[in-house]
Design an enzyme around this catalytic site. Structure first.
Site, PDB file in Angstrom:
ATOM      1  CG  ASP A 306      -1.998  -1.063   1.105  1.00 61.70           C
ATOM      2  OD1 ASP A 306      -2.170  -1.626   0.018  1.00 61.70           O
ATOM      3  OD2 ASP A 306      -2.648  -1.353   2.130  1.00 61.70           O
ATOM      4  NE  ARG A 397     -13.076   1.999  -2.500  1.00 62.27           N
ATOM      5  CZ  ARG A 397     -12.965   0.797  -3.019  1.00 62.27           C
ATOM      6  NH1 ARG A 397     -12.916   0.654  -4.322  1.00 62.27           N
ATOM      7  NH2 ARG A 397     -12.901  -0.267  -2.262  1.00 62.27           N
TER       8      ARG A 397
HETATM    9  C1  EPZ Z   1      -5.531  -6.388   2.417  1.00 65.54           C
HETATM   10  O1  EPZ Z   1      -6.099  -6.895   1.225  1.00 65.54           O
HETATM   11  C2  EPZ Z   1      -5.780  -4.900   2.415  1.00 65.54           C
HETATM   12  N1  EPZ Z   1      -7.214  -4.635   2.372  1.00 65.54           N
HETATM   13  C3  EPZ Z   1      -5.089  -4.274   1.210  1.00 65.54           C
HETATM   14  O2  EPZ Z   1      -5.283  -2.873   1.288  1.00 65.54           O
HETATM   15  C4  EPZ Z   1      -3.589  -4.595   1.279  1.00 65.54           C
HETATM   16  O3  EPZ Z   1      -2.969  -4.099   0.130  1.00 65.54           O
HETATM   17  C5  EPZ Z   1      -3.390  -6.106   1.363  1.00 65.54           C
HETATM   18  O4  EPZ Z   1      -4.142  -6.654   2.491  1.00 65.54           O
HETATM   19  C6  EPZ Z   1      -1.946  -6.536   1.534  1.00 65.54           C
HETATM   20  O5  EPZ Z   1      -1.413  -5.954   2.680  1.00 65.54           O
HETATM   21  C7  EPZ Z   1      -7.898  -4.615   3.501  1.00 65.54           C
HETATM   22  O6  EPZ Z   1      -7.385  -4.825   4.590  1.00 65.54           O
HETATM   23  C8  EPZ Z   1      -9.333  -4.292   3.396  1.00 65.54           C
HETATM   24  P1  EPZ Z   1      -4.405 -10.445   0.922  1.00 65.54           P
HETATM   25  P2  EPZ Z   1      -6.416  -8.456   1.061  1.00 65.54           P
HETATM   26  O7  EPZ Z   1      -5.500 -11.409   1.123  1.00 65.54           O
HETATM   27  O8  EPZ Z   1      -6.801  -8.980   2.380  1.00 65.54           O
HETATM   28  C9  EPZ Z   1      -3.924 -13.432  -2.869  1.00 65.54           C
HETATM   29  C10 EPZ Z   1      -5.706  -0.716   0.342  1.00 65.54           C
HETATM   30  O9  EPZ Z   1      -5.362   0.042  -0.606  1.00 65.54           O
HETATM   31  N2  EPZ Z   1      -5.167 -14.099  -2.418  1.00 65.54           N
HETATM   32  O10 EPZ Z   1      -3.342 -10.358   1.979  1.00 65.54           O
HETATM   33  O11 EPZ Z   1      -7.332  -8.585  -0.064  1.00 65.54           O
HETATM   34  C11 EPZ Z   1      -4.178 -11.980  -3.311  1.00 65.54           C
HETATM   35  O12 EPZ Z   1      -4.657 -11.911  -4.625  1.00 65.54           O
HETATM   36  C12 EPZ Z   1      -5.647  -2.165   0.128  1.00 65.54           C
HETATM   37  O13 EPZ Z   1      -6.102  -0.307   1.435  1.00 65.54           O
HETATM   38  C13 EPZ Z   1      -5.656 -15.187  -3.138  1.00 65.54           C
HETATM   39  O14 EPZ Z   1      -5.094 -15.599  -4.156  1.00 65.54           O
HETATM   40  O15 EPZ Z   1      -4.982  -8.988   0.649  1.00 65.54           O
HETATM   41  C14 EPZ Z   1      -2.821 -11.360  -3.090  1.00 65.54           C
HETATM   42  O16 EPZ Z   1      -1.987 -11.620  -4.198  1.00 65.54           O
HETATM   43  C15 EPZ Z   1      -5.931  -2.718  -1.177  1.00 65.54           C
HETATM   44  N3  EPZ Z   1      -6.782 -15.809  -2.686  1.00 65.54           N
HETATM   45  C16 EPZ Z   1      -2.263 -12.103  -1.868  1.00 65.54           C
HETATM   46  O17 EPZ Z   1      -3.037 -13.323  -1.774  1.00 65.54           O
HETATM   47  C17 EPZ Z   1      -7.445 -15.392  -1.559  1.00 65.54           C
HETATM   48  O18 EPZ Z   1      -8.474 -15.993  -1.197  1.00 65.54           O
HETATM   49  C18 EPZ Z   1      -2.388 -11.350  -0.543  1.00 65.54           C
HETATM   50  O19 EPZ Z   1      -3.699 -10.766  -0.465  1.00 65.54           O
HETATM   51  C19 EPZ Z   1      -6.945 -14.291  -0.841  1.00 65.54           C
HETATM   52  C20 EPZ Z   1      -5.792 -13.654  -1.290  1.00 65.54           C
END
Ligand code: EPZ
Length: 433
Positions: A306, A397
């Site tokens: 982020d 947002r």
């Molecule tokens: C959280 O997203 C944050 N959002 C994001 O904030 C942040 O960038 C991200 O964590 C990483 O720190 C919130 O907390 C609401 P992940 P999240 O699950 O939970 C893959 C902002 O700008 N994955 O840790 O969605 C995924 O695609 C943002 O505030 C799967 O493949 O992130 C990524 O490559 C946007 N399948 C990786 O894991 C799943 O079921 C880590 O994503 C879940 C995730």
């Protein structure tokens, strides 16, 4: 249709107060609805539109939720009575999938739309779904919804792929009221996960190990509402640090936990930025010229994805060539907009190579995602002339009073809202011309 207009070239100076963490608040607001006794009163909730969306979703599910005149958010979960979350609201924000954990834990049934792709790439929820299944839920995907049923979720051992933040949060919410103990292995260690665990434990949950990669959640029968203050937003703080650095400024950030920014501070110091730590505050001073640095985004405690975009904006005017590797999301689409401002950036898959230029120039640009919006604003603050940022609703947002805070530090920023042609868009185009 709103846009921000920024005239660059003014050093940021003064003091600002950092708001509560958006990503912590989103999780805690949903978790507050687990309570069947009392009400939660939440302090330090930032007022971005994502927060409004999650509150509206919960209200749609039957939860009593409102802000009082002091800005405290009240949540009463007793009246939660619907198990289907509305697509029109859920589609706006991925974190609304936390409702799945809440509904399964409270009602034993959840129907939640699958979040689609977004401007930072495909963002599946397969890890969340696998976790619910391992806890005994029967899950099917029908008509774009995840439908899940479980009489009562059963504690078990779950290995979370890629230390996913959202999966860890959703499963903590679900497991708090499950039967038996759930062990989350390879859990996310982000401060927002720890904040959620402290909040849930205050409500009567039994969670140990948050902040390490093994979290144990002993399910309880009931949770009760409490008063709680959300942690400061480390990403907002990092964003203002970058804004200060690029403008040659000198800013004190109040309400900051420096420990949450350990790696970003190390990298910023490497770039020549002077960071002084006080009690719950940081003073940030820019060097004469920033130095190029190499950065790789990784899960906490590593450099956060982020802050990748705000940092790249700074590197656009640093001395030398920086190499930035993004390992979490597909998050380089915005570099096209930075190029329009004169940045010299090449991207290849997950790597960006940034050759620092001496000056950026203002241009009309489009915000593609939340942190890209912050990065473009940061670049605009240092650019020569005027930058128009389109797509400001995306910035709204996740940043509370963004331009007001920048203005308080001396930036030349204004918002323009145009209603031109709105009659056509509201009423549709005439069939007969
Ligand atoms: C959280 O997203 C944050 N959002 C994001 O904030 C942040 O960038 C991200 O964590 C990483 O720190 C919130 O907390 C609401 P992940 P999240 O699950 O939970 C893959 C902002 O700008 N994955 O840790 O969605 C995924 O695609 C943002 O505030 C799967 O493949 O992130 C990524 O490559 C946007 N399948 C990786 O894991 C799943 O079921 C880590 O994503 C879940 C995730």
């Amino acid at each position: 249709m709103a846009r921000l207009i920024i005239n660059g070239g003014r050093p940021l100076e003064g003091t600002i107060h950092i708001s509560g963490a958006k990503n912590s608040a989103l999780a805690i607001i949903v978790a507050a609805a687990l309570a069947t006794e009392g009400e939660s009163v939440l302090e330090n909730i930032p007022r971005g539109t994502d927060i409004g969306t999650i509150c509206l979703i919960l209200r749609n599910l039957g939860v009593e939720i409102w802000f009082d005149d002091k800005g405290l958010l009240h949540v009463k979960g007793q009246t939660l009575n619907k198990f289907q979350a509305p697509y029109d609201l859920v589609r706006k924000m991925r974190a609304s999938f936390y409702c799945a954990g809440l509904l399964l834990a409270r009602l034993g049934r959840a129907e939640v739309p699958l979040p689609g792709g977004c401007a930072i790439g495909s963002r599946p929820v397969d890890y969340h779904i696998r976790g619910f299944t391992q806890m005994g839920a029967e899950v099917s995907i029908e008509h774009g919804f995840m439908k899940a049923v479980a009489k009562r979720l059963q504690g078990t051992q779950i290995y979370i792929n890629r230390a996913s933040v959202g999966t860890t949060i959703n499963l903590m919410i679900a497991a708090s009221l499950a039967e038996g103990t759930t062990t989350l292995e390879n859990a996310a260690k982000e401060p927002e996960v720890v904040d959620l665990a402290i909040f849930l434990n205050g409500m009567g949950a039994k969670i140990r190990g948050a902040g390490t990669d093994v979290i144990r959640i002993e399910g309880v029968d009931q949770l009760r509402g409490i008063e709680y203050a959300i942690i400061p937003d480390r990403i907002e703080a990092g964003t203002f640090m970058c804004a200060t650095a690029i403008t040659g400024g000198d800013v004190v950030l109040k309400n900051v936990v420096a420990e949450h920014l350990r790696v970003p501070i190390v990298k910023m110091e490497e770039a020549g930025i002077i960071v002084e730590k006080g009690i719950n505050e940081l003073r940030v001073r820019a060097p004469e010229r920033l130095k190029a640095i190499d950065v790789e985004t990784t899960p906490y405690p590593g450099f956060p994805t982020d802050l990748q975009q705000p940092l790249v904006a700074c590197m656009c005017v640093a001395e030398g060539t920086s190499v930035v590797r993004e390992t979490i999301f597909d998050r380089f689409r915005y570099v096209d907009e930075l190029r329009r401002m004169g940045a010299d950036i090449k991207t290849e898959r997950e790597t960006a190579i940034i050759r620092g230029v001496s000056q950026l120039t203002g241009a009309p640009v489009e915000i593609t995602d939340l942190r890209a919006g912050a990065a473009l604003a940061i670049a605009a603050l240092a650019a020569q002339g005027e930058t128009e940022l389109y797509g400001v609703d995306i910035l709204d947002r996740g940043y509370e009073h963004f331009e007001t805070k920048l203005r308080a530090l001396g930036a030349d920023v204004r918002r323009e809202v145009t209603a031109e042609g709105s009659d056509l868009f509201e009423q549709g185009y005439p069939i007969e011309v």
